[in-house]
Design an enzyme around this catalytic site. Structure first.
Site, mmCIF file in Angstrom:
data_model
loop_
_atom_site.group_PDB
_atom_site.id
_atom_site.type_symbol
_atom_site.label_atom_id
_atom_site.label_comp_id
_atom_site.label_asym_id
_atom_site.label_seq_id
_atom_site.Cartn_x
_atom_site.Cartn_y
_atom_site.Cartn_z
ATOM 1 N N GLY A 143 -33.710 33.123 25.240
ATOM 2 C CA GLY A 143 -34.066 34.667 25.265
ATOM 3 C C GLY A 143 -33.312 35.259 26.459
ATOM 4 O O GLY A 143 -34.012 35.418 27.643
ATOM 5 N N TYR A 144 -32.046 35.617 26.510
ATOM 6 C CA TYR A 144 -31.442 36.427 27.302
ATOM 7 C C TYR A 144 -31.094 37.851 27.269
ATOM 8 O O TYR A 144 -31.497 38.550 27.756
ATOM 9 C CB TYR A 144 -29.987 35.585 27.418
ATOM 10 N N GLU A 260 -23.528 25.780 27.942
ATOM 11 C CA GLU A 260 -23.324 26.405 26.645
ATOM 12 C C GLU A 260 -21.912 26.767 26.364
ATOM 13 O O GLU A 260 -21.398 26.686 25.308
ATOM 14 C CB GLU A 260 -23.950 27.708 26.918
#
Ligand SMILES: Cc1cc2nc3c(=O)[nH]c(=O)nc-3n(C[C@H](O)[C@H](O)[C@H](O)COP(=O)(O)OP(=O)(O)OC[C@H]3O[C@@H](n4cnc5c(N)ncnc54)[C@H](O)[C@@H]3O)c2cc1C
Length: 408
Positions: A143-144, A260
């Site tokens: 959740g960014y 990432e």
């Protein structure tokens, strides 16, 4: 110091023997045969390649692999990992992609959350969260992004307010991949004042079953709904689910972004080469006038350029794995990997569509489309890859400013 923190449950005897093989060829052949028979077993009489893009099958196969013992290949043994060296990890990925096995669903869990937890989690958190990654029982989302916060992450406004024993979270996240199936969310929230930017951000590991969370899937151009909007309405998150210190989440988020854009993409980089081979085979069997598509000099040139990209990316990926093994966080090099891979992947499926010619208009999933429209599906999906995990423009900014030291 070296006590066993996480113990892995029983693993398949065959997998245990493959992992323990001292000979590299025995390891490779063992992985290859095991993966092929596992896929056949799960797919039954249908060709797994026609199901490989379906999320339920991807998740089923991923969990099957993890529970048999093929997870946490590189983690330290004290956390239940196999501590396999880089060459062996690469062999596993090569064999996984060679047979066109479905891509995992819990990529955020294995590729981003696991290395971040290993680097920044408390021992209690590792003990609590790593077992769910070992057996794939805990699916993670990230959740960014928020409706007004994408590239400029430091401006996020989902707020966590202190209360007894933890926080109350209010706000909205968007484009949250797999939030509809996730058990936990690696979530960035604002704990500082409104103008505190990166100094006022905290990481919370939010239980997605908490009262007050609403998840709404969003349909993509492919027809699937892999990402969601997530609404937080006074959601309680205990202190024990905070990763790192309050207001010190930015450096953890940056470390996670390094994973990432670096190691997270390695399975896809290894896969790029076998995807290219599939497109070459497609070109070799597709008629073009009196000849075949592969005889077209323009197509041959593009195949050659993509082969160069595969080779360069593979060298970068190997370097990234070496750095991870030394506990280094990939820096601007991660952005180079992400940028090169996403743009090469788009060109690959653009080429696939050109080879298909008029067949390209048959949509994904259509029975009469070659291989049920897998090329069309990938062509549509790759549109997202220059946006997710940081857009190409942002990657170029990072490479220019942090990698090359150019002025802002
Ligand atoms: C398939 C998919 C899955 C995703 N999954 C997740 C997820 O699981 N969790 C999550 O939090 N997010 C996820 N995202 C969101 C993704 O991280 C954001 O879309 C991305 O960071 C861009 O943010 P934005 O959409 O708000 O665009 P914006 O930041 O508004 O950017 C709009 C345009 O402006 C450009 N731009 C912005 N700032 C600059 C600058 N400084 N210099 C040059 N150009 C600039 C951008 O490159 C872009 O072209 C996903 C996105 C996609 C497509």
């Amino acid at each position: 110091m070296n006590r066993q923190v996480v113990t892995r449950g029983h693993i398949d005897d065959e997998v245990a023997a493959i992992i323990a093989a001292t000979d590299d060829d025995v390891f490779r052949r063992g992985v290859r045969d095991w993966l092929a028979s596992a896929l056949q077993r799960l797919a039954g009489s249908t060709d797994w390649r026609t199901r490989a893009i379906r999320r339920d099958f991807r998740l089923e196969f991923e969990t099957y692999l993890c529970r048999a013992g093929f997870s946490a290949l590189g983690w330290p043994r004290r956390y239940g990992g196999h501590a396999l060296d880089l060459a062996r990890q690469a062999v596993f990925l090569e064999e996984h992609s060679r047979i066109e096995a479905p891509l995992p669903v819990n990529m955020i869990g294995h590729g981003i959350v696991a290395p971040t937890l290993l680097a920044h989690g408390s021992e209690e958190q590792k003990e609590r969260f790593l077992p769910g990654l070992l057996d794939n029982g805990t699916i993670w989302c990230q959740g960014y992004s928020e409706p007004s916060t994408g590239s400029d992450l430091a401006s996020l406004s989902t707020r966590a307010t202190r209360c007894e024993g933890g926080y109350r979270v209010n706000g909205q996240k968007i484009w949250t991949s797999f939030a509809d199936v996730a058990h936990r969310c690696f979530c960035l929230v604002r704990t500082g004042d409104a103008g505190s930017r990166h100094r006022g951000i905290t990481v919370l590991l939010v239980d997605m079953k908490s009262p007050g969370i609403t998840v709404t899937p969003i349909r993509q151009i492919t027809g699937d709904a892999d990402y969601c909007a997530v609404f937080f309405d006074d959601v309680f998150v205990p202190d024990t689910d905070r990763l790192g210190e309050e207001n010190a989440g930015w450096s953890i988020a940056m470390a996670a972004a390094g994973f990432e854009r670096g190691t997270y993409f390695i399975p896809r980089i290894v896969r790029l080469r076998s995807e290219l081979e599939q497109i070459v085979r497609l070109a070799a069997r597709t008629p073009r006038g009196d000849a075949r598509a592969i005889d077209d000099p323009r197509i041959r040139l593009e195949i050659g350029e993509l082969l160069n990209d595969c080779t360069a990316l593979r060298a970068l990926a190997d370097d990234m794995l070496r750095r991870t093994a030394r506990n280094e966080t990939p820096g601007a090099e991660g952005s180079v990997v992400k940028l090169l891979w996403s743009e090469a992947h788009q060109r690959l499926y653009q080429l696939g569509m050109e080879i298909l010619g008029t067949d390209a208009i048959l949509g994904p999933g259509e029975e009469c489309a070659p291989r049920h429209g897998a090329v069309q599906f990938q062509f549509l999906w790759t549109r997202a890859e220059t946006i997710l995990a940081g857009t190409s423009e942002i990657m170029r900014n990072i490479i220019a400013e942090r990698g090359l030291g150019l002025p802002r």
